[in-house]
Design an enzyme around this catalytic site. Structure first.
Site, PDB file in Angstrom:
ATOM      1  N   PHE A  23     -16.633  33.930  65.555  1.00 49.97           N
ATOM      2  CA  PHE A  23     -15.779  33.724  66.730  1.00 49.97           C
ATOM      3  C   PHE A  23     -14.449  33.109  66.297  1.00 49.97           C
ATOM      4  O   PHE A  23     -14.422  32.053  65.649  1.00 49.97           O
ATOM      5  CB  PHE A  23     -16.474  32.791  67.728  1.00 49.97           C
ATOM      6  N   GLY A  24     -13.355  33.760  66.674  1.00 52.35           N
ATOM      7  CA  GLY A  24     -12.014  33.258  66.375  1.00 52.35           C
ATOM      8  C   GLY A  24     -11.352  32.739  67.633  1.00 52.35           C
ATOM      9  O   GLY A  24     -11.348  33.432  68.658  1.00 52.35           O
ATOM     10  N   TYR A  25     -10.794  31.547  67.558  1.00 54.93           N
ATOM     11  CA  TYR A  25     -10.133  30.956  68.739  1.00 54.93           C
ATOM     12  C   TYR A  25      -8.721  30.489  68.420  1.00 54.93           C
ATOM     13  O   TYR A  25      -8.026  29.968  69.297  1.00 54.93           O
ATOM     14  CB  TYR A  25     -10.971  29.783  69.272  1.00 54.93           C
ATOM     15  N   GLY A  26      -8.304  30.644  67.161  1.00 49.20           N
ATOM     16  CA  GLY A  26      -6.961  30.238  66.753  1.00 49.20           C
ATOM     17  C   GLY A  26      -6.268  31.425  66.104  1.00 49.20           C
ATOM     18  O   GLY A  26      -6.207  32.512  66.679  1.00 49.20           O
ATOM     19  N   SER A  27      -5.816  31.220  64.871  1.00 50.76           N
ATOM     20  CA  SER A  27      -5.095  32.308  64.195  1.00 50.76           C
ATOM     21  C   SER A  27      -5.982  33.530  63.970  1.00 50.76           C
ATOM     22  O   SER A  27      -5.468  34.646  63.829  1.00 50.76           O
ATOM     23  CB  SER A  27      -4.524  31.816  62.868  1.00 50.76           C
ATOM     24  N   GLU A  98      -9.442  28.678  55.356  1.00 55.96           N
ATOM     25  CA  GLU A  98      -9.621  27.627  56.364  1.00 55.96           C
ATOM     26  C   GLU A  98     -10.288  26.390  55.752  1.00 55.96           C
ATOM     27  O   GLU A  98     -11.147  25.785  56.358  1.00 55.96           O
ATOM     28  CB  GLU A  98     -10.453  28.164  57.536  1.00 55.96           C
TER      29      GLU A  98
END
Ligand code: BEZ
Length: 195
Positions: A23-27, A98
């Protein structure tokens, strides 16, 4: 700088042939510089996105860290983003990208059709060395306006994230308030937010 990449490689015993959801919520919403098998808009419940994590290596420097997003527990809230189905070898690249305080944790993803799947998400908790913590949205906007790093300006990170959320037809009051503050006061010469 705290480097969490080794801990991330150690903590999940992923089978090399078994795809997993990330799940990606930023870049990760707008910068998928890795191979993926599928991509679907998704959300996670009980979490809120906050610009509370320092970035010493992408949107700032060790002497002047920028501000990037992490997740905080927020019962009743929902954080929208993008889910990627990936093979586990992808984490070698992402764990390095990251590495500044983020650990991978397991969570439950909800897709637009209501279907749920387990997945992984990068999380930077308050006890990591790069955590900057809470500040007003105006203070965060001023901080972002003044920050730059090897991956570009901190302002571009914020503006690209806000645009990516709009493209998903999603709203995030925290992100949009910082964006408005940046555009109206901290960086008035920038254009209005892209639709
Ligand atoms: C993301 O876009 O989901 C992400 C945010 C922070 C660190 C790593 C990934």
């Amino acid at each position: 700088m705290l480097d969490t990449s080794a801990e991330n490689q150690r903590r999940h015993a992923l089978h090399p042939d078994q795809p997993v959801w990330l799940f990606g919520y930023g870049s990760l919403i707008y910068k998928a510089d890795f191979p993926f098998l599928a991509r679907r808009p998704a959300s996670i419940d009980g979490w809120a996105r906050r610009f509370w994590q320092g970035s010493h290596d992408h949107r700032g420097t060790p002497d002047h860290p920028g501000r990037v997003v992490t997740l905080i527990r927020a019962p009743g809230d929902r954080c929208a983003g993008m889910a990627y189905q990936v093979t586990p070898d992808v984490f070698q690249h992402l764990d390095h990208r990251e590495k500044n305080g983020y650990l991978r944790v397991t969570t439950s993803l909800t897709f637009a059709d209501g279907q749920q799947q387990p997945g992984l998400v990068y999380l930077a908790t308050a006890d990591n060395a790069a955590f900057l913590g809470e500040a007003s949205e105006e203070q965060i906007a001023r901080h972002i306006a003044a920050s730059h790093g090897p991956s570009g300006s901190n302002a571009d990170y914020l503006l690209q994230l806000a645009r990516a959320l709009r493209n998903l037809c999603e709203s995030d009051a925290h992100v949009f308030a910082i964006e408005a503050s940046l555009l109206n006061t901290a960086m008035p010469a920038r254009a209005a937010p892209a639709k």
